[in-house]
Design a protein around this motif. Sequence first.
Motif, PDB file in Angstrom:
ATOM      1  N   HIS A 280      -1.795  -0.236 -13.726  1.00  0.00           N
ATOM      2  CA  HIS A 280      -0.977  -1.027 -12.800  1.00  0.00           C
ATOM      3  C   HIS A 280       0.489  -0.684 -12.977  1.00  0.00           C
ATOM      4  O   HIS A 280       0.906  -0.132 -13.985  1.00  0.00           O
ATOM      5  CB  HIS A 280      -1.230  -2.537 -12.984  1.00  0.00           C
ATOM      6  CG  HIS A 280      -0.887  -3.050 -14.349  1.00  0.00           C
ATOM      7  ND1 HIS A 280       0.381  -3.441 -14.697  1.00  0.00           N
ATOM      8  CD2 HIS A 280      -1.655  -3.222 -15.450  1.00  0.00           C
ATOM      9  CE1 HIS A 280       0.384  -3.854 -15.950  1.00  0.00           C
ATOM     10  NE2 HIS A 280      -0.834  -3.721 -16.438  1.00  0.00           N
TER      11      HIS A 280
ATOM     12  N   ASN B  99      -7.040   3.516 -10.777  1.00  0.00           N
ATOM     13  CA  ASN B  99      -5.624   3.523 -10.412  1.00  0.00           C
ATOM     14  C   ASN B  99      -5.377   2.408  -9.408  1.00  0.00           C
ATOM     15  O   ASN B  99      -5.707   2.539  -8.234  1.00  0.00           O
ATOM     16  CB  ASN B  99      -5.227   4.880  -9.827  1.00  0.00           C
ATOM     17  CG  ASN B  99      -3.760   4.947  -9.468  1.00  0.00           C
ATOM     18  OD1 ASN B  99      -3.018   3.981  -9.643  1.00  0.00           O
ATOM     19  ND2 ASN B  99      -3.338   6.080  -8.961  1.00  0.00           N
ATOM     20  N   ARG B 100      -4.776   1.330  -9.861  1.00  0.00           N
ATOM     21  CA  ARG B 100      -4.494   0.173  -9.009  1.00  0.00           C
ATOM     22  C   ARG B 100      -3.100   0.229  -8.387  1.00  0.00           C
ATOM     23  O   ARG B 100      -2.643  -0.743  -7.807  1.00  0.00           O
ATOM     24  CB  ARG B 100      -4.627  -1.118  -9.830  1.00  0.00           C
ATOM     25  CG  ARG B 100      -6.007  -1.333 -10.428  1.00  0.00           C
ATOM     26  CD  ARG B 100      -6.897  -2.006  -9.424  1.00  0.00           C
ATOM     27  NE  ARG B 100      -8.257  -2.174  -9.847  1.00  0.00           N
ATOM     28  CZ  ARG B 100      -8.772  -3.296 -10.335  1.00  0.00           C
ATOM     29  NH1 ARG B 100      -8.025  -4.349 -10.502  1.00  0.00           N
ATOM     30  NH2 ARG B 100     -10.037  -3.354 -10.654  1.00  0.00           N
ATOM     31  N   THR B 101      -2.419   1.355  -8.539  1.00  0.00           N
ATOM     32  CA  THR B 101      -1.085   1.489  -7.955  1.00  0.00           C
ATOM     33  C   THR B 101      -1.205   2.125  -6.578  1.00  0.00           C
ATOM     34  O   THR B 101      -2.274   2.558  -6.176  1.00  0.00           O
ATOM     35  CB  THR B 101      -0.171   2.373  -8.834  1.00  0.00           C
ATOM     36  OG1 THR B 101      -0.576   3.738  -8.706  1.00  0.00           O
ATOM     37  CG2 THR B 101      -0.212   1.944 -10.296  1.00  0.00           C
ATOM     38  N   LYS B 102      -0.112   2.211  -5.889  1.00  0.00           N
ATOM     39  CA  LYS B 102      -0.071   2.858  -4.574  1.00  0.00           C
ATOM     40  C   LYS B 102       0.417   4.306  -4.699  1.00  0.00           C
ATOM     41  O   LYS B 102       0.795   4.922  -3.715  1.00  0.00           O
ATOM     42  CB  LYS B 102       0.860   2.081  -3.641  1.00  0.00           C
ATOM     43  CG  LYS B 102       0.469   0.642  -3.456  1.00  0.00           C
ATOM     44  CD  LYS B 102      -0.166   0.443  -2.121  1.00  0.00           C
ATOM     45  CE  LYS B 102      -0.442  -1.020  -1.871  1.00  0.00           C
ATOM     46  NZ  LYS B 102      -1.830  -1.307  -1.716  1.00  0.00           N
ATOM     47  N   ARG B 103       0.431   4.820  -5.928  1.00  0.00           N
ATOM     48  CA  ARG B 103       0.963   6.146  -6.198  1.00  0.00           C
ATOM     49  C   ARG B 103      -0.053   6.989  -6.968  1.00  0.00           C
ATOM     50  O   ARG B 103      -0.869   6.444  -7.694  1.00  0.00           O
ATOM     51  CB  ARG B 103       2.227   6.035  -7.065  1.00  0.00           C
ATOM     52  CG  ARG B 103       3.196   4.958  -6.669  1.00  0.00           C
ATOM     53  CD  ARG B 103       4.277   5.407  -5.823  1.00  0.00           C
ATOM     54  NE  ARG B 103       5.035   6.474  -6.432  1.00  0.00           N
ATOM     55  CZ  ARG B 103       6.002   7.082  -5.812  1.00  0.00           C
ATOM     56  NH1 ARG B 103       6.327   6.726  -4.606  1.00  0.00           N
ATOM     57  NH2 ARG B 103       6.659   8.059  -6.381  1.00  0.00           N
TER      58      ARG B 103
ATOM     59  N   ASP C  30       3.582   7.897 -13.268  1.00  0.00           N
ATOM     60  CA  ASP C  30       3.721   8.163 -11.842  1.00  0.00           C
ATOM     61  C   ASP C  30       3.890   9.668 -11.665  1.00  0.00           C
ATOM     62  O   ASP C  30       4.751  10.285 -12.299  1.00  0.00           O
ATOM     63  CB  ASP C  30       4.939   7.399 -11.308  1.00  0.00           C
ATOM     64  CG  ASP C  30       5.130   7.571  -9.817  1.00  0.00           C
ATOM     65  OD1 ASP C  30       5.274   8.725  -9.351  1.00  0.00           O
ATOM     66  OD2 ASP C  30       5.156   6.565  -9.105  1.00  0.00           O
TER      67      ASP C  30
ATOM     68  N   ARG D 166      -5.524   9.791  -7.783  1.00  0.00           N
ATOM     69  CA  ARG D 166      -4.903   9.268  -6.555  1.00  0.00           C
ATOM     70  C   ARG D 166      -4.984   7.749  -6.517  1.00  0.00           C
ATOM     71  O   ARG D 166      -5.820   7.126  -7.184  1.00  0.00           O
ATOM     72  CB  ARG D 166      -5.589   9.853  -5.329  1.00  0.00           C
ATOM     73  CG  ARG D 166      -5.348  11.343  -5.162  1.00  0.00           C
ATOM     74  CD  ARG D 166      -5.903  11.848  -3.844  1.00  0.00           C
ATOM     75  NE  ARG D 166      -7.252  11.362  -3.608  1.00  0.00           N
ATOM     76  CZ  ARG D 166      -8.307  12.114  -3.406  1.00  0.00           C
ATOM     77  NH1 ARG D 166      -8.199  13.406  -3.403  1.00  0.00           N
ATOM     78  NH2 ARG D 166      -9.489  11.591  -3.190  1.00  0.00           N
ATOM     79  N   SER D 167      -4.161   7.165  -5.698  1.00  0.00           N
ATOM     80  CA  SER D 167      -4.148   5.711  -5.514  1.00  0.00           C
ATOM     81  C   SER D 167      -5.529   5.213  -5.130  1.00  0.00           C
ATOM     82  O   SER D 167      -6.169   5.763  -4.233  1.00  0.00           O
ATOM     83  CB  SER D 167      -3.141   5.349  -4.416  1.00  0.00           C
ATOM     84  OG  SER D 167      -3.201   3.973  -4.130  1.00  0.00           O
ATOM     85  N   GLY D 168      -6.003   4.185  -5.831  1.00  0.00           N
ATOM     86  CA  GLY D 168      -7.290   3.578  -5.516  1.00  0.00           C
ATOM     87  C   GLY D 168      -8.497   4.295  -6.087  1.00  0.00           C
ATOM     88  O   GLY D 168      -9.609   3.782  -6.034  1.00  0.00           O
TER      89      GLY D 168
END
Length: 165
Positions: free
Chosen positions: A100, A25-29, A68, A49-51
């Motif tokens: 992403h 998960n490369r998003t911040k969400r 999301d 989870r994010s990361g």
Amino acid sequence: MMLTIYDDTLRSKESIDPAILLISNRTKRPVDILWINYAAKLIRYKTLRSGDEFQMNTFKTHPWIFRDYYTGLLMHVDHKEVFWPEASTDKRPIQHVRIHFPVQSLKTISLWACVQKVRNHNEITQMEIPQTLRNDLQTLFRQFYNHHVMLAQHAQRRQQQHRNQ
């Protein structure tokens, strides 16, 4: 437009060619990993989870989408809404899947900002904006609302499972 996703012809097929995925998960969400099953229904597999990363087994003919957790907005893998795995091989036993955030127009970003502030469908019908924007906002609001209904149902099922244990 925004949450086009698929129609009911998009579904998993036979389970012949296995695939091993390492999903990042490369998003911040937080992102929901959803399998499109044999009946063209979305099955929530996991929330990432994010990361975070997660390794899983699947098949070449099984489509996946990533949403999301909070808004239901489709995330992308290689700039596509629907992800189809490649079969694992000796040379490439694990396929890296990098989730992403999609590239969005200013219009889409603005509509998402509006829909998160709207409390009900009637507020949209009373807005003094062009009808095309009102239609887009109503469509997005229904999708956003339905996603939150699904989240509430999921939470109720989990609570019921905990009570039954």
